[in-house]
Design a protein around this motif. Structure first.
Motif, mmCIF file in Angstrom:
data_model
loop_
_atom_site.group_PDB
_atom_site.id
_atom_site.type_symbol
_atom_site.label_atom_id
_atom_site.label_comp_id
_atom_site.label_asym_id
_atom_site.label_seq_id
_atom_site.Cartn_x
_atom_site.Cartn_y
_atom_site.Cartn_z
ATOM 1 N N UNK A 85 0.838 -1.205 0.000
ATOM 2 C CA UNK A 85 0.000 0.000 0.000
ATOM 3 C C UNK A 85 0.874 1.257 0.000
ATOM 4 N N UNK A 86 1.982 1.192 0.750
ATOM 5 C CA UNK A 86 2.887 2.339 0.815
ATOM 6 C C UNK A 86 3.879 2.262 -0.334
ATOM 7 N N UNK A 87 4.556 3.372 -0.524
ATOM 8 C CA UNK A 87 5.624 3.449 -1.494
ATOM 9 C C UNK A 87 6.733 2.476 -1.112
ATOM 10 N N UNK A 88 7.138 1.594 -2.023
ATOM 11 C CA UNK A 88 8.090 0.565 -1.599
ATOM 12 C C UNK A 88 9.265 0.336 -2.552
ATOM 13 N N UNK A 89 9.349 1.087 -3.660
ATOM 14 C CA UNK A 89 10.520 0.952 -4.533
ATOM 15 C C UNK A 89 11.726 1.529 -3.788
ATOM 16 N N UNK A 90 12.898 0.966 -4.040
ATOM 17 C CA UNK A 90 14.103 1.501 -3.409
ATOM 18 C C UNK A 90 14.556 2.731 -4.188
ATOM 19 N N UNK A 91 14.535 3.899 -3.547
ATOM 20 C CA UNK A 91 14.829 5.130 -4.288
ATOM 21 C C UNK A 91 16.275 5.223 -4.773
ATOM 22 N N UNK A 92 17.171 4.407 -4.206
ATOM 23 C CA UNK A 92 18.580 4.484 -4.616
ATOM 24 C C UNK A 92 18.902 3.547 -5.772
ATOM 25 N N UNK A 131 16.455 2.949 -16.893
ATOM 26 C CA UNK A 131 17.604 3.535 -16.200
ATOM 27 C C UNK A 131 17.223 4.767 -15.386
ATOM 28 N N UNK A 132 15.909 5.046 -15.309
ATOM 29 C CA UNK A 132 15.480 6.186 -14.486
ATOM 30 C C UNK A 132 15.412 5.761 -13.026
ATOM 31 N N UNK A 133 15.431 6.752 -12.132
ATOM 32 C CA UNK A 133 15.238 6.469 -10.706
ATOM 33 C C UNK A 133 13.773 6.701 -10.342
ATOM 34 N N UNK B 197 20.305 3.823 4.558
ATOM 35 C CA UNK B 197 20.783 4.702 5.621
ATOM 36 C C UNK B 197 21.908 5.617 5.151
ATOM 37 N N UNK B 198 22.502 5.309 3.995
ATOM 38 C CA UNK B 198 23.738 5.981 3.568
ATOM 39 C C UNK B 198 23.707 7.515 3.633
ATOM 40 N N UNK B 199 22.670 8.173 3.128
ATOM 41 C CA UNK B 199 22.708 9.645 3.166
ATOM 42 C C UNK B 199 22.785 10.188 4.591
ATOM 43 N N UNK B 266 29.665 15.936 -1.722
ATOM 44 C CA UNK B 266 29.699 14.490 -1.953
ATOM 45 C C UNK B 266 28.298 13.905 -1.735
ATOM 46 N N UNK B 267 27.690 14.288 -0.618
ATOM 47 C CA UNK B 267 26.361 13.767 -0.297
ATOM 48 C C UNK B 267 25.327 14.156 -1.333
ATOM 49 N N UNK B 268 25.365 15.408 -1.758
ATOM 50 C CA UNK B 268 24.363 15.869 -2.707
ATOM 51 C C UNK B 268 24.514 15.202 -4.059
ATOM 52 N N UNK B 269 25.784 14.955 -4.408
ATOM 53 C CA UNK B 269 26.041 14.379 -5.710
ATOM 54 C C UNK B 269 25.664 12.898 -5.711
ATOM 55 N N UNK B 270 26.039 12.236 -4.612
ATOM 56 C CA UNK B 270 25.900 10.791 -4.537
ATOM 57 C C UNK B 270 24.461 10.384 -4.213
ATOM 58 N N UNK B 271 23.771 11.200 -3.428
ATOM 59 C CA UNK B 271 22.448 10.798 -2.928
ATOM 60 C C UNK B 271 21.359 11.733 -3.420
#
Ligand SMILES: Nc1ncnc2c1ncn2[C@@H]1O[C@H](COP(=O)(O)OP(=O)(O)OP(=O)(O)O)[C@@H](O)[C@H]1O
Ligand SMILES: [Mg+2]
Lengths: 261, 278
Positions: A85-92, A131-133, B197-199, B266-271
């Motif tokens: 139900x919540x947002x669950x994709x990994x944003x990184x 390849x988008x985030x 947790x990285x950022x 670094x943080x802004x660029x990486x995250x």
């Protein structure tokens, strides 16, 4: 037809902050058959998410049994996929890497993973966004990606918790149609949570109506309309009305009134 | 790129105003004990290699301080980061360490000085490598264990606290969705908790670096200290050289701000992703 899921005498109580016990689910009996599309419909707080999380193995029942293809559910497993139900994709992670997540956990090689992920990316119509985030996508596109992520793991039973809840009416109808297409092509069994009566009537083979405090199953409706269903079909409107009346009668005590969508 | 420079220029406006105000006020007050003229302070920066009040050059002192901060900070991060991550990920580890850390954290590093001196005495890098004399000895004896320990304390607690917070604030839905997809414990740690947790972890490292510089002056006030920007400030004050005091203050400010900026960039660029997550 075989039973995929059998829930018997299920009870679930949570301990609240104050230490009192809250009955989230009471005496739930539910059977889902092979290739069936079942919708759980009910007001907010009636325990729909809790029931789904128990079937997913993320939560343990207080009492009762939950059996998947003859085996008691002990914890999460690949054969039971879930869209949250919540947002669950990994944003990184990119969309492609999000979709390949389950394959990555099962140790499938990078090359094979990429091919499979791309296949599912295409299935939900996001070819151009691999390849988008996630933050670069619209809400509807993210939900498609979340569905693709669950499907890419090739689950047998798909649990979906209000996946289209946050979308606008048009996108929702579009995704409902796509979901039905995927369900028919891939021969999945789906347990789908919604609080939209219209959505349930459009999608389900069977609608399981729940009422709240404590969360219980109050009625079940079979939907005997051929697909693709037309919303202007008089039977569509009739069933929607019947369910709405039932829901309003059930929730009258709570003072909550139900709208069709 | 244009916006980047605009932001950079924006953040320079107020420091420049401060310098202008300083220039005018110093002229008006005309008392170098209260506010030395700007040019006296800046002439130190123009000749960083010139020896001042018998302590070696400004450059040498800054370099010594930089090595001290880096060493103390490095050891602090080496312990605090894994410990904080462990505490964030495991409630058992959290229960075990939380009480001790909670008790020690409020004690300011400078309060440790008497104890630290009696523990470490004059032990330095030179003692560690077994040197007793010679040019290397003179240099290495600058890095006393006692000072490094004070700086270590300054950096340790912010890093450990923010690491715990960083791991704990990874949304539960991320962990749940990974479990449903078949993640094992190892996957949950390396592929969900750590990247999630990285950022915040990097931000904690940044705060720890700032805190390490803050405790530098306390550290360099310890007996046996004969160099470093902190010592330069203390000693210049004893000689009533307020211009040198300010030179020292500005050196710390500029270096600290620079390192902070490196972390931030670094943080802004990486995250970049984290700003768009609700
Ligand atoms: N972890 C928990 N701890 C305590 N109580 C909980 C917990 N999870 C759910 N509950 C309670 O259980 C009940 C059912 O919650 P649940 O999230 O299953 O409802 P829902 O039907 O999914 O509602 P919605 O339609 O708003 O998503 C609620 O009363 C809720 O407060
Ligand atoms: Mg819910």
């Amino acid at each position: 037809m075989g039973q995929v899921l059998a829930v018997r005498n299920l009870n679930k109580a949570f301990l609240s902050e104050k230490g009192t016990s809250v009955d989230a689910l009471q005496d739930i009996d539910l059977v889902v058959d092979e290739n069936e599309f079942v919708c759980l419909l009910g007001p907010s707080g009636c325990g729909k998410s809790t029931l789904l999380r128990i079937v997913a193995g993320l939560e343990h029942p207080s009492s009762g049994s939950v059996v998947y293809r003859g085996e008691a559910i002990e914890g999460p497993g690949r054969e039971r996929g879930m869209v949250f139900q919540e947002y669950s994709l990994f944003p990184w992670r990119t969309i492609l890497d999000n979709i390949g997540l389950g394959l990555e956990f099962s140790g499938i090689s990078a090359e094979k993973r990429r091919r499979r992920s791309e296949e599912y990316l295409a299935l939900v119509g996001l070819e151009r966004f691999g390849s988008a985030y996630p933050h670069e996508l619209s809400g509807g596109m993210r939900q498609r990606a979340a569905i693709a992520r669950a499907l890419a793991n090739n689950p047998d039973l798909l649990l979906m918790d209000e996946p289209f809840g946050a979308l606008d009416a048009y996108t929702r109808i579009l995704l409902q149609q796509e979901l039905l297409r995927i369900w028919q092509e891939r021969r999945k069994t789906i347990l789908f949570v919604t609080h939209g009566v219209d959505e349930a009537v459009f999608l389900a083979d069977r609608i399981v109506l729940m009422s709240s405090s404590p969360g219980r199953i109050c009625r079940t409706f079979s939907v005997d309309m051929d697909r693709p269903r037309k919303r202007k079909d008089p039977r569509f409107g009739q069933l929607t009305d019947t369910i709405l009346e039932e829901l309003n009668a059930e929730t009258l005590a709570g003072g909550e009134s139900f709208s069709p969508v | 790129m244009g916006r980047f420079f605009l932001k950079g220029a924006m953040s320079l406006i107020l420091p420049l105003c401060l310098l202008l105000a300083w220039m005018h006020l110093a002229g008006a007050i005309d008392n170098p004990m209260v506010l030395p003229p700007l040019r006296d302070v800046f002439s130190q920066f123009l000749h960083p290699g010139k020896s001042v009040i018998g302590l070696g050059s400004l450059f040498q002192n800054v370099a010594v301080s930089l090595v001290r901060v880096t060493a103390g900070y490095f050891v602090a991060v080496l312990i605090a980061l894994p410990l904080g991550i462990l505490m964030g990920a495991s409630s058992r580890a959290h229960g075990l360490f939380q009480g001790l850390i909670g008790l020690l954290r409020p004690v300011p590093p400078i309060a440790w000085v008497p104890l630290v001196l009696s523990w470490f005495g004059m032990t330095s890098f030179a003692t560690l490598v077994g040197l007793r004399s010679g040019p290397h000895y003179v240099y290495l004896s600058n890095f006393k264990m006692s000072m490094l320990f004070i700086i270590f304390l300054g950096a340790f607690f912010p890093v450990v606290t923010s690491a715990v917070h960083a791991v704990q604030s990874v949304p539960r839905t991320y962990v749940d969705s990974a479990r449903v997809l078949g993640a094992r414990r190892r996957d949950l740690f390396w592929k969900v908790l750590l990247p999630g947790a990285a950022p915040t972890l990097v931000n904690g490292l940044r705060i720890g670096m700032g805190s390490a510089w803050t405790s530098l002056v306390s550290a360099e006030m310890l007996p046996g200290s004969i160099s470093g920007v902190g010592y330069l400030i203390t000693h210049a004050y004893e000689l009533a050289r307020i211009d040198l005091v300010m030179t020292g203050m500005m050196s710390i400010g500029v270096i600290g701000a620079f390192l902070d900026m490196v972390f931030r960039l670094f943080g802004e660029e990486r995250f970049a992703w984290q700003h768009q997550v609700k």
